[in-house]
Design a protein around this motif. Structure first.
Motif, PDB file in Angstrom:
ATOM      1  N   ALA A   3      43.238  28.670  31.679  1.00  0.00           N
ATOM      2  CA  ALA A   3      43.443  30.110  31.513  1.00  0.00           C
ATOM      3  C   ALA A   3      43.943  30.480  30.119  1.00  0.00           C
ATOM      4  CB  ALA A   3      44.439  30.610  32.555  1.00  0.00           C
ATOM      5  N   VAL A   4      44.382  29.495  29.343  1.00  0.00           N
ATOM      6  CA  VAL A   4      44.972  29.782  28.032  1.00  0.00           C
ATOM      7  C   VAL A   4      43.942  30.419  27.108  1.00  0.00           C
ATOM      8  CG1 VAL A   4      46.045  28.766  25.983  1.00  0.00           C
ATOM      9  CG2 VAL A   4      46.653  27.923  28.255  1.00  0.00           C
ATOM     10  N   GLY A   5      44.341  31.539  26.488  1.00  0.00           N
ATOM     11  CA  GLY A   5      43.478  32.211  25.525  1.00  0.00           C
ATOM     12  C   GLY A   5      42.410  33.085  26.144  1.00  0.00           C
ATOM     13  N   ARG A   6      42.392  33.191  27.475  1.00  0.00           N
ATOM     14  CA  ARG A   6      41.367  34.002  28.140  1.00  0.00           C
ATOM     15  C   ARG A   6      41.966  35.304  28.663  1.00  0.00           C
ATOM     16  NH1 ARG A   6      38.635  30.276  32.494  1.00  0.00           N
ATOM     17  NH2 ARG A   6      37.230  32.076  32.687  1.00  0.00           N
ATOM     18  N   VAL A   7      41.111  36.308  28.821  1.00  0.00           N
ATOM     19  CA  VAL A   7      41.542  37.606  29.348  1.00  0.00           C
ATOM     20  C   VAL A   7      41.864  37.464  30.838  1.00  0.00           C
ATOM     21  CG1 VAL A   7      40.867  40.021  29.701  1.00  0.00           C
ATOM     22  CG2 VAL A   7      40.095  38.787  27.665  1.00  0.00           C
ATOM     23  N   PHE A   8      42.928  38.168  31.286  1.00  0.00           N
ATOM     24  CA  PHE A   8      43.430  38.058  32.665  1.00  0.00           C
ATOM     25  C   PHE A   8      42.315  38.208  33.699  1.00  0.00           C
ATOM     26  CE2 PHE A   8      45.362  39.756  36.529  1.00  0.00           C
ATOM     27  CZ  PHE A   8      46.487  38.959  36.695  1.00  0.00           C
ATOM     28  N   GLU A   9      41.502  39.287  33.571  1.00  0.00           N
ATOM     29  CA  GLU A   9      40.494  39.548  34.606  1.00  0.00           C
ATOM     30  C   GLU A   9      39.306  38.590  34.563  1.00  0.00           C
ATOM     31  OE1 GLU A   9      40.016  43.314  31.920  1.00  0.00           O
ATOM     32  OE2 GLU A   9      41.584  41.853  32.350  1.00  0.00           O
ATOM     33  N   ASP A  10      39.210  37.793  33.478  1.00  0.00           N
ATOM     34  CA  ASP A  10      38.170  36.757  33.432  1.00  0.00           C
ATOM     35  C   ASP A  10      38.578  35.524  34.236  1.00  0.00           C
ATOM     36  OD1 ASP A  10      36.591  38.320  31.867  1.00  0.00           O
ATOM     37  OD2 ASP A  10      37.104  37.337  29.970  1.00  0.00           O
ATOM     38  N   VAL A  11      39.883  35.398  34.469  1.00  0.00           N
ATOM     39  CA  VAL A  11      40.404  34.222  35.171  1.00  0.00           C
ATOM     40  C   VAL A  11      40.576  34.502  36.663  1.00  0.00           C
ATOM     41  CG1 VAL A  11      42.293  32.538  35.284  1.00  0.00           C
ATOM     42  CG2 VAL A  11      41.612  33.516  33.080  1.00  0.00           C
ATOM     43  N   VAL A  12      41.177  35.655  36.977  1.00  0.00           N
ATOM     44  CA  VAL A  12      41.431  36.010  38.376  1.00  0.00           C
ATOM     45  C   VAL A  12      41.102  37.478  38.609  1.00  0.00           C
ATOM     46  CG1 VAL A  12      43.272  34.302  38.689  1.00  0.00           C
ATOM     47  CG2 VAL A  12      43.849  36.606  37.925  1.00  0.00           C
ATOM     48  N   SER A  13      40.893  37.822  39.868  1.00  0.00           N
ATOM     49  CA  SER A  13      40.792  39.232  40.246  1.00  0.00           C
ATOM     50  C   SER A  13      41.827  39.491  41.326  1.00  0.00           C
ATOM     51  CB  SER A  13      39.384  39.573  40.745  1.00  0.00           C
ATOM     52  OG  SER A  13      39.047  38.785  41.863  1.00  0.00           O
ATOM     53  N   LEU A  14      42.256  40.740  41.431  1.00  0.00           N
ATOM     54  CA  LEU A  14      43.254  41.122  42.424  1.00  0.00           C
ATOM     55  C   LEU A  14      42.618  42.079  43.423  1.00  0.00           C
ATOM     56  CD1 LEU A  14      46.223  41.790  39.982  1.00  0.00           C
ATOM     57  CD2 LEU A  14      46.027  39.869  41.555  1.00  0.00           C
ATOM     58  N   VAL A  15      42.784  41.768  44.706  1.00  0.00           N
ATOM     59  CA  VAL A  15      42.228  42.640  45.740  1.00  0.00           C
ATOM     60  C   VAL A  15      43.311  42.994  46.749  1.00  0.00           C
ATOM     61  CG1 VAL A  15      39.878  41.719  45.524  1.00  0.00           C
ATOM     62  CG2 VAL A  15      41.441  40.693  47.178  1.00  0.00           C
ATOM     63  N   GLU A  16      43.120  44.133  47.417  1.00  0.00           N
ATOM     64  CA  GLU A  16      44.007  44.558  48.504  1.00  0.00           C
ATOM     65  C   GLU A  16      43.840  43.580  49.660  1.00  0.00           C
ATOM     66  OE1 GLU A  16      46.612  46.522  50.609  1.00  0.00           O
ATOM     67  OE2 GLU A  16      45.908  47.784  48.967  1.00  0.00           O
ATOM     68  N   GLU A  17      44.945  43.075  50.188  1.00  0.00           N
ATOM     69  CA  GLU A  17      44.866  42.055  51.235  1.00  0.00           C
ATOM     70  C   GLU A  17      44.200  42.588  52.499  1.00  0.00           C
ATOM     71  OE1 GLU A  17      47.493  38.265  52.368  1.00  0.00           O
ATOM     72  OE2 GLU A  17      48.611  40.135  52.343  1.00  0.00           O
ATOM     73  N   GLY A  18      44.399  43.874  52.801  1.00  0.00           N
ATOM     74  CA  GLY A  18      43.840  44.429  54.033  1.00  0.00           C
ATOM     75  C   GLY A  18      42.349  44.675  53.969  1.00  0.00           C
ATOM     76  N   ASP A  19      41.910  45.522  53.028  1.00  0.00           N
ATOM     77  CA  ASP A  19      40.499  45.946  53.018  1.00  0.00           C
ATOM     78  C   ASP A  19      39.672  45.336  51.885  1.00  0.00           C
ATOM     79  OD1 ASP A  19      41.408  47.267  50.781  1.00  0.00           O
ATOM     80  OD2 ASP A  19      41.300  49.275  51.652  1.00  0.00           O
ATOM     81  N   ARG A  20      40.249  44.402  51.139  1.00  0.00           N
ATOM     82  CA  ARG A  20      39.557  43.683  50.054  1.00  0.00           C
ATOM     83  C   ARG A  20      39.146  44.607  48.907  1.00  0.00           C
ATOM     84  NH1 ARG A  20      40.203  38.305  50.970  1.00  0.00           N
ATOM     85  NH2 ARG A  20      38.524  37.968  49.487  1.00  0.00           N
ATOM     86  N   ARG A  21      39.775  45.768  48.824  1.00  0.00           N
ATOM     87  CA  ARG A  21      39.472  46.695  47.728  1.00  0.00           C
ATOM     88  C   ARG A  21      40.026  46.128  46.426  1.00  0.00           C
ATOM     89  NH1 ARG A  21      42.830  50.600  46.118  1.00  0.00           N
ATOM     90  NH2 ARG A  21      44.042  50.311  48.030  1.00  0.00           N
ATOM     91  N   LEU A  22      39.231  46.228  45.355  1.00  0.00           N
ATOM     92  CA  LEU A  22      39.647  45.710  44.049  1.00  0.00           C
ATOM     93  C   LEU A  22      40.813  46.536  43.522  1.00  0.00           C
ATOM     94  CD1 LEU A  22      38.569  43.398  42.231  1.00  0.00           C
ATOM     95  CD2 LEU A  22      37.372  45.158  40.906  1.00  0.00           C
ATOM     96  N   LEU A  23      41.875  45.864  43.085  1.00  0.00           N
ATOM     97  CA  LEU A  23      43.049  46.550  42.544  1.00  0.00           C
ATOM     98  C   LEU A  23      42.947  46.637  41.023  1.00  0.00           C
ATOM     99  CD1 LEU A  23      45.810  44.785  44.681  1.00  0.00           C
ATOM    100  CD2 LEU A  23      45.029  47.144  44.928  1.00  0.00           C
ATOM    101  N   ALA A  24      43.561  47.676  40.470  1.00  0.00           N
ATOM    102  CA  ALA A  24      43.556  47.850  39.017  1.00  0.00           C
ATOM    103  C   ALA A  24      44.275  46.675  38.358  1.00  0.00           C
ATOM    104  CB  ALA A  24      44.241  49.160  38.654  1.00  0.00           C
ATOM    105  N   GLU A  25      43.775  46.265  37.208  1.00  0.00           N
ATOM    106  CA  GLU A  25      44.345  45.115  36.501  1.00  0.00           C
ATOM    107  C   GLU A  25      45.725  45.503  35.955  1.00  0.00           C
ATOM    108  OE1 GLU A  25      45.777  42.810  34.268  1.00  0.00           O
ATOM    109  OE2 GLU A  25      44.429  43.611  32.736  1.00  0.00           O
ATOM    110  N   PRO A  26      46.808  44.848  36.400  1.00  0.00           N
ATOM    111  CA  PRO A  26      48.172  45.295  36.101  1.00  0.00           C
ATOM    112  C   PRO A  26      48.557  45.206  34.626  1.00  0.00           C
ATOM    113  CG  PRO A  26      48.196  43.154  37.183  1.00  0.00           C
ATOM    114  CD  PRO A  26      46.789  43.645  37.247  1.00  0.00           C
ATOM    115  N   LEU A  27      48.072  44.184  33.934  1.00  0.00           N
ATOM    116  CA  LEU A  27      48.419  44.024  32.518  1.00  0.00           C
ATOM    117  C   LEU A  27      47.883  45.203  31.711  1.00  0.00           C
ATOM    118  CD1 LEU A  27      49.737  42.141  30.450  1.00  0.00           C
ATOM    119  CD2 LEU A  27      47.530  40.998  30.193  1.00  0.00           C
TER     120      LEU A  27
END
Length: 256
Positions: A3-27
């Motif tokens: 993950a070093v040197g890479r953009v956050f959303e290129d490494v992981v994505s964040l989703v709502e645990e209930g409905d799997r909706r994509l969450l806004a990238e916090p950084l």
């Protein structure tokens, strides 16, 4: 190190645990707003390269210089997968019957309350069913309670297989079961109840070298605008079940 040197959303994505909706990238959110972001207890982190998932608590805070200039952000991830797993297990145990895995009486009554409120709003047709096994006492009397427990587990499976995925099947007492048929006209419910009776009658319950033939009596009551409280509906379904049982094994009666 991947993950070093890479953009956050290129490494992981964040989703709502209930409905799997994509969450806004916090950084990105923190850097653009200059304020802290807290996702609390609802985020699921999905690793892009292998699809692995972890339940997390996440917070992102802006980093500022002494004169208040925004220079970056700090993101804290806390892995709470094990804690959430325990919470889910405890929730399941609180709402399900330990022997059969069916919904328990408390949860069944909660769902019935929801169906009653839905019926009063005119949102759809629902039917409550009360089921009582016929000849189950023979199992306990001749082979003991361990055999009885085994037969109840088999009955639960037969009932689940006989109804729709949207229906609720519950164990509400010793050899008493309940079904909540949501979005189901009375005629369709009658057909489902007949299918349940046939499935139980056709099934051979085997315990060691003994084969048991059981039956089930079913009482139905419609849930509509003026059908009363959950307690009144349960009493009505129970009364219809009593009528069905009086007529002989494998019968269905509708409360009127």
């Amino acid at each position: 190190g991947q993950a070093v040197g890479r953009v956050f959303e290129d490494v992981v994505s964040l989703v709502e645990e209930g409905d799997r909706r994509l969450l806004a990238e916090p950084l990105r959110q923190t850097l653009s707003s200059g304020t802290a972001v807290n996702l609390g207890r609802r985020a699921l982190l999905v690793v892009r390269n292998d699809g692995g998932e972890r339940s997390i608590e996440l917070s992102a805070s802006p980093i500022r210089t002494a004169d208040g200039r925004l220079t970056g952000a700090l993101v804290l991830l806390h892995d709470v997968s094990e804690l959430r797993g325990i919470a889910r297990q405890m929730s399941y145990q609180a709402t399900h019957d330990a022997l059969t895995g069916l919904v328990n009486r408390h949860e069944f009554e909660r769902r019935l309350q929801e169906a009653v409120e839905s019926g009063q709003r005119g949102d759809g047709q629902h039917v409550l069913c009360c089921l009582d096994l016929d000849r189950f006492k023979v199992v306990n009397d001749t082979s003991g309670h361990v055999a009885g427990d085994g037969v109840l587990r088999e009955v639960a499976k037969v009932l689940r297989d006989a109804v729709r995925d949207s229906d609720t099947v519950a164990r509400v007492g010793g050899d008493e079961f309940g079904m909540l048929l949501v979005g189901c006209p009375l005629e369709k419910a009658r057909q489902i109840a007949d299918d349940v009776c046939s499935s139980i009658a056709d099934h051979r319950f085997v315990w060691r070298e003994k084969i048991f033939s059981l039956g089930v009596s079913v009482g139905l009551v419609e849930i509509s605008r003026g059908s009363g409280t959950p307690e009144e509906l349960l009493a009505a379904a129970d009364s219809a079940c009593y009528v069905a049982k009086k007529r002989g094994s494998g019968r269905v009666a509708v409360y009127s």
